[in-house]
Design a protein around this motif. Structure first.
Motif, PDB file in Angstrom:
ATOM      1  N   UNK A   1       0.874  -1.185   0.012  1.00 60.05           N
ATOM      2  CA  UNK A   1      -0.113  -0.050   0.009  1.00 60.05           C
ATOM      3  C   UNK A   1       0.760   1.268   0.003  1.00 60.05           C
ATOM      4  N   UNK A   2       1.942   1.322   0.542  1.00 57.55           N
ATOM      5  CA  UNK A   2       2.754   2.530   0.807  1.00 57.55           C
ATOM      6  C   UNK A   2       3.415   2.532  -0.544  1.00 57.55           C
ATOM      7  N   UNK A   3       4.036   1.569  -1.022  1.00 57.41           N
ATOM      8  CA  UNK A   3       4.523   1.628  -2.363  1.00 57.41           C
ATOM      9  C   UNK A   3       3.730   2.363  -3.508  1.00 57.41           C
ATOM     10  N   UNK A   4       2.464   1.860  -3.560  1.00 55.19           N
ATOM     11  CA  UNK A   4       1.505   2.313  -4.337  1.00 55.19           C
ATOM     12  C   UNK A   4       1.229   3.828  -3.965  1.00 55.19           C
ATOM     13  N   UNK A   5       1.098   4.120  -2.787  1.00 53.95           N
ATOM     14  CA  UNK A   5       0.544   5.537  -2.664  1.00 53.95           C
ATOM     15  C   UNK A   5       1.830   6.401  -2.899  1.00 53.95           C
TER      16      UNK A   5
END
Ligand code: 13P
Ligand code: SF4
Length: 332
Positions: A83-87
């Protein structure tokens, strides 16, 4: 086991566990303590992310043990590496500003490695102001995860207005924000929160102020902005303890934090009037998983030379996570 063993206990642990701890502390204090220890075995009576941090700050020959592997943190579970990578990708594509990521220590080692790799750092509730200041000096924007409340409360303390902040919710398409909103924001707050501190509300503060105006309301900065603003004081678990320790006999406090700590304070300081800010039990059920009997099992396993529940962070993750941790320890 003598000097081979040290037991660390976070302030939210139950009394029957705390009574066996060699050192008690808040997350920053325990991380610093762990870094100085030479014992072969460190039993960490706290939650998973704290044991991971202790493992990274100790030598490979030392073993950090978490008495119950299910002692996690619901807030830490609200952000994962994908999720953090995508954000990060989404946010970067909306702006050419330099974004500094800061993670609250309540997260997995993988997220600590993410901030280490991307010029960011870690913070705890006792050094958040310092770390966020450092990040805003270094970059144009801040991405703060996983706790929106600690991020918002600290940024507002630093003079940043609420309309310069936005909340990024990975469960919504594009985080629930437009590229334009990202480009205009100074602070991007991950949507996470602590289910325990979410239990306090501003009405409770108002009621106490009305019924007993002499009572000091002191809360943890994981409480909502409204509670934080209405309270008289806010700070980490150690800050709360130190403030109460210094108070004059007869003083009254309504405390907005985990119930084991509040009850212990009430018992340890009988000359003060200490109550919980909430009439409901604000218990951290994951901290509470560390029962005396699991502590005993951990001790027995060491004694038998087959220690159980050892927490080891993968080497590939450790390198960058340590970079971020060391940055925090150096700055704070
Ligand atoms: P402290 O750093 O204040 O001990 O807080 C840790 C925590 O998990 C609070 O919910
Ligand atoms: Fe996590 Fe909240 Fe428990 Fe702290 S009190 S360990 S933030 S769930």
């Amino acid at each position: 086991l003598g000097s081979k063993l040290v037991i660390l206990g976070h302030h939210y642990q139950q009394d029957d566990v705390i009574s066996f701890a060699d050192h008690t502390g808040d997350s920053l204090g325990l991380a610093k303590d762990a870094a100085k220890l030479s014992a072969k075995y460190i039993i960490f009576c706290g939650v998973h992310f704290m044991a991971e941090t202790a493992d990274m700050l100790t030598k490979d020959s030392q073993h950090v043990i978490l008495p119950d592997l299910n002692a996690g943190c619901s807030m830490a579970d609200m952000a994962n590496a994908d999720e953090i990578d995508r954000a990060w990708e989404n946010i970067q594509s909306a702006t050419s500003d330099k974004i500094i990521p800061i993670t609250y220590i309540n997260c997995t080692a993988k997220l600590k490695a993410f901030v280490g790799k991307n010029d960011g750092a870690i913070c705890t509730s006792s050094n958040a102001k310092k770390m966020i200041n450092w990040a805003l000096d270094k970059g144009d924007k801040l991405l703060f995860f996983p706790d929106q409340h600690l991020g918002r409360n600290t940024c507002s303390e630093l003079g940043i207005s609420l309309d310069e902040m936005l909340v990024y919710n990975p469960n919504l398409q594009s985080g629930g924000v437009t590229k334009d909103q990202i480009a205009k924001a100074r602070v991007i707050l991950w949507y996470g929160f602590c289910s325990v501190h979410q239990g306090f509300n501003a009405e409770q503060v108002c009621q106490i102020k009305k019924d007993s105006p002499e009572t000091t309301v002191i809360v943890h900065p994981e409480c909502s902005y409204e509670v934080y603003k209405a309270a008289d004081m806010a700070g980490s678990t150690s800050f709360i303890i130190d403030t109460i320790k210094k108070a004059k006999a007869g003083s009254s406090f309504a405390v907005g934090t985990e119930i084991n700590l509040v009850n212990r304070l009430a018992k340890d300081y009988p000359k003060l009037n200490i109550t919980s800010l909430s009439p409901y039990q604000c218990l951290c059920t994951t901290m509470y998983r560390v029962r005396p009997r699991w502590l005993l099992e951990s001790l027995r396993s060491i004694k038998k030379n087959h220690p159980i529940n050892i927490i080891k962070v993968e080497e590939s993750i450790q390198k960058n996570a340590l970079k971020a941790l060391e940055r925090m320890l150096q700055i704070s």
